[in-house]
Design a protein around this motif. Structure first.
Motif, short mmCIF file in Angstrom:
data_model
loop_
_atom_site.label_atom_id
_atom_site.label_comp_id
_atom_site.label_asym_id
_atom_site.label_seq_id
_atom_site.Cartn_x
_atom_site.Cartn_y
_atom_site.Cartn_z
N ASP A 45 0.87 -1.18 0.00
CA ASP A 45 0.00 0.00 0.00
C ASP A 45 0.91 1.23 0.00
O ASP A 45 1.51 1.57 1.02
CB ASP A 45 -0.90 -0.03 1.23
CG ASP A 45 -1.93 1.07 1.27
OD1 ASP A 45 -1.93 1.94 0.37
OD2 ASP A 45 -2.73 1.07 2.22
N ILE A 46 1.02 1.88 -1.15
CA ILE A 46 2.02 2.94 -1.35
C ILE A 46 1.35 4.28 -1.61
O ILE A 46 0.50 4.39 -2.51
CB ILE A 46 2.93 2.60 -2.56
CG1 ILE A 46 3.51 1.18 -2.43
CG2 ILE A 46 4.01 3.65 -2.75
CD1 ILE A 46 4.39 0.96 -1.24
N ALA A 47 1.75 5.29 -0.86
CA ALA A 47 1.28 6.66 -1.11
C ALA A 47 2.29 7.36 -2.02
O ALA A 47 3.51 7.27 -1.80
CB ALA A 47 1.15 7.42 0.21
N LEU A 48 1.78 8.04 -3.05
CA LEU A 48 2.64 8.76 -4.00
C LEU A 48 2.17 10.20 -4.15
O LEU A 48 0.99 10.43 -4.44
CB LEU A 48 2.59 8.11 -5.38
CG LEU A 48 3.23 6.75 -5.56
CD1 LEU A 48 2.94 6.21 -6.96
CD2 LEU A 48 4.72 6.83 -5.32
N MET A 49 3.07 11.14 -3.98
CA MET A 49 2.77 12.53 -4.29
C MET A 49 3.53 12.87 -5.57
O MET A 49 4.75 12.80 -5.61
CB MET A 49 3.16 13.49 -3.18
CG MET A 49 2.78 14.92 -3.54
SD MET A 49 3.18 16.16 -2.31
CE MET A 49 1.93 15.86 -1.10
N LEU A 50 2.78 13.21 -6.62
CA LEU A 50 3.37 13.61 -7.89
C LEU A 50 3.46 15.13 -7.94
O LEU A 50 2.51 15.82 -7.60
CB LEU A 50 2.52 13.10 -9.05
CG LEU A 50 2.26 11.60 -9.09
CD1 LEU A 50 1.39 11.25 -10.29
CD2 LEU A 50 3.55 10.81 -9.09
N GLN A 51 4.63 15.63 -8.35
CA GLN A 51 4.85 17.07 -8.44
C GLN A 51 5.79 17.37 -9.60
O GLN A 51 6.57 16.51 -10.01
CB GLN A 51 5.48 17.59 -7.14
CG GLN A 51 4.62 17.37 -5.93
CD GLN A 51 5.35 17.66 -4.64
OE1 GLN A 51 6.42 17.13 -4.40
NE2 GLN A 51 4.77 18.52 -3.81
N ASP A 52 5.71 18.59 -10.10
CA ASP A 52 6.70 19.06 -11.07
C ASP A 52 7.40 20.26 -10.46
O ASP A 52 6.80 21.01 -9.70
CB ASP A 52 6.07 19.37 -12.43
CG ASP A 52 5.02 20.47 -12.37
OD1 ASP A 52 4.43 20.71 -11.29
OD2 ASP A 52 4.77 21.10 -13.41
N ARG A 53 8.67 20.42 -10.79
CA ARG A 53 9.46 21.50 -10.20
C ARG A 53 10.44 22.06 -11.22
O ARG A 53 10.88 21.37 -12.14
CB ARG A 53 10.27 21.00 -9.00
CG ARG A 53 9.42 20.53 -7.83
CD ARG A 53 8.72 21.71 -7.18
NE ARG A 53 7.99 21.36 -5.99
CZ ARG A 53 6.68 21.11 -5.95
NH1 ARG A 53 5.97 21.14 -7.06
NH2 ARG A 53 6.08 20.83 -4.84
#
Length: 172
Positions: A45-53
């Motif tokens: 069970d994996i939490a992922l936060m996707l972001q661009d920088r």
């Protein structure tokens, strides 16, 4: 009810910049009502936060404040997952649950698998769906959350699978 939530600063006129600079995160509320659903748990069970920088040449974050970026946000040229560029995650041949939040400032993602196989969506911002839905791709706007289950048992040992964004790059 159970859900993956995310938190960030709400200071007037600087919320976007603060979240961009790292004042944000995710947390998961577990719900005992999910137990009979036999969803992946623990290391599956994996939490992922996707972001661009945007990064400066010294590796520091670049958040240009202009008349354009204040209302629309900053579109980065580097995609990150949980703060890592070019992330790699080795999985076992079993079902995995991915809780995904779009923590980007303005970018909309359209998530898909590199194999073209469908993603099985099980939840949104509001928690679990009434039933799983198989989708070829899933659009995820800033602050949106989705949860998917991928069965890696269907792939041969050593298979490389890439989570892709099918949206074209936005202007920086």
């Amino acid at each position: 009810p159970g859900a993956m939530l995310w938190y960030h600063d709400h200071a007037i006129d600087v919320t976007g910049r603060h979240a961009y600079m790292g004042l944000s995160g995710v947390y998961v509320i577990n719900d005992p009502a999910e137990a009979p659903l036999n969803l992946p748990t623990g290391k599956s069970d994996i939490a992922l936060m996707l972001q661009d920088r945007l990064f400066n040449s010294d590796g520091s974050l670049n958040y240009p404040l202009t008349d354009t970026t204040i209302p629309t946000g900053v579109f980065g040229d580097t995609l990150l997952a949980n703060g890592a560029t070019q992330p790699y995650f080795q999985v076992a041949r079993r079902k995995m649950r991915f809780r995904i939040v779009n923590g980007s400032n303005g970018r909309i993602y359209t998530l898909a698998l590199s194999t073209g196989d469908p993603l099985v969506q099980i939840a949104t911002d509001s928690g679990l769906l009434a039933a799983p839905v198989s989708r070829s791709s899933i659009p995820v706007s800033p602050v949106d959350r989705v949860e998917v289950v991928i069965d890696f048992a269907t792939y041969g040992r050593g298979t490389t699978l890439v989570r892709k964004n099918h949206n074209p790059p936005s202007p920086i």
